[in-house]
Enzyme design. Structure first.
Site, short mmCIF file in Angstrom:
data_model
loop_
_atom_site.label_atom_id
_atom_site.label_comp_id
_atom_site.label_asym_id
_atom_site.label_seq_id
_atom_site.Cartn_x
_atom_site.Cartn_y
_atom_site.Cartn_z
CG HIS A 67 -1.79 1.20 1.33
ND1 HIS A 67 -3.13 1.20 1.03
CD2 HIS A 67 -1.49 2.47 1.68
CE1 HIS A 67 -3.62 2.42 1.20
NE2 HIS A 67 -2.65 3.21 1.61
CD GLU A 68 1.82 3.27 3.70
OE1 GLU A 68 1.94 4.42 3.23
OE2 GLU A 68 0.78 2.91 4.30
CG HIS A 71 0.45 6.29 -0.54
ND1 HIS A 71 -0.61 7.04 -0.97
CD2 HIS A 71 0.00 5.59 0.52
CE1 HIS A 71 -1.67 6.79 -0.21
NE2 HIS A 71 -1.33 5.90 0.70
ZN LIG Z 1 -2.55 5.20 2.13
#
Ligand SMILES: [Zn+2]
Ligand SMILES: [Zn+2]
Length: 152
Positions: A67-68, A71
């Site tokens: 998830h990170e 980003h």
């Molecule tokens: Zn996030």
């Protein structure tokens, strides 16, 4: 797990899942409370809550890392890196990453006890119970009014 090991892991996931290098630092931050991880826009570092691994294990940790990294890579490439951006949503999907940074509350749901909220139809007093009440049998302790299940 040490920060070094975490860095190795993040680099590996970045290469395997995204086909790209992670060129910054990842480290554990014990002060993160409800979020599993955090991508720092200014420094491009990734912070991971150590509880993710301690409590939920490797699979969950990799989920948070993915998830990170969504980003991270989008931000580095000048694309839409925010949760509501189309680029971000698409990358989450194609990498099979969890939708939220705050993974800590998610697996909890299975363990956490359900709370049933009832409200008296007459005096509106609210009752919270861990078990389901038979509303035909139970009445408001204050005014004997009917109880209604409000949630869930
Ligand atoms: Zn996030
Ligand atoms: Zn009542």
């Amino acid at each position: 797990m040490t920060d070094d090991k975490l860095n190795e892991l993040v680099s590996g996931v970045s290469k395997d899942v995204f086909g790209k290098d992670f060129q910054h630092q990842a480290y554990f931050n014990g002060r993160l409370r409800t979020t599993g991880g955090r991508y720092m826009l200014r420094t491009h570092h990734i912070e991971i809550n150590p509880l993710v691994y301690e409590k939920y294990g490797m699979e969950e940790l990799i989920g948070v890392i993915k998830h990170e990294l969504c980003h991270y890579h989008l931000h580095m490439e000048g694309k839409g890196y925010k949760h509501r951006d189309t680029d971000f949503r698409e990358l989450l999907k194609s990498t099979d990453s969890p939708r939220f940074c705050s993974m800590l509350s998610e697996p909890n749901k299975r363990v956490r006890k359900r709370i049933y909220t009832y409200q008296c139809a007459k005096c509106l007093l609210v009752y919270k119970r861990k078990i389901r009440l038979n509303t035909k049998k139970y009445r408001c302790g204050k005014c004997l009014g009917d109880l209604n299940l409000v949630s869930p």
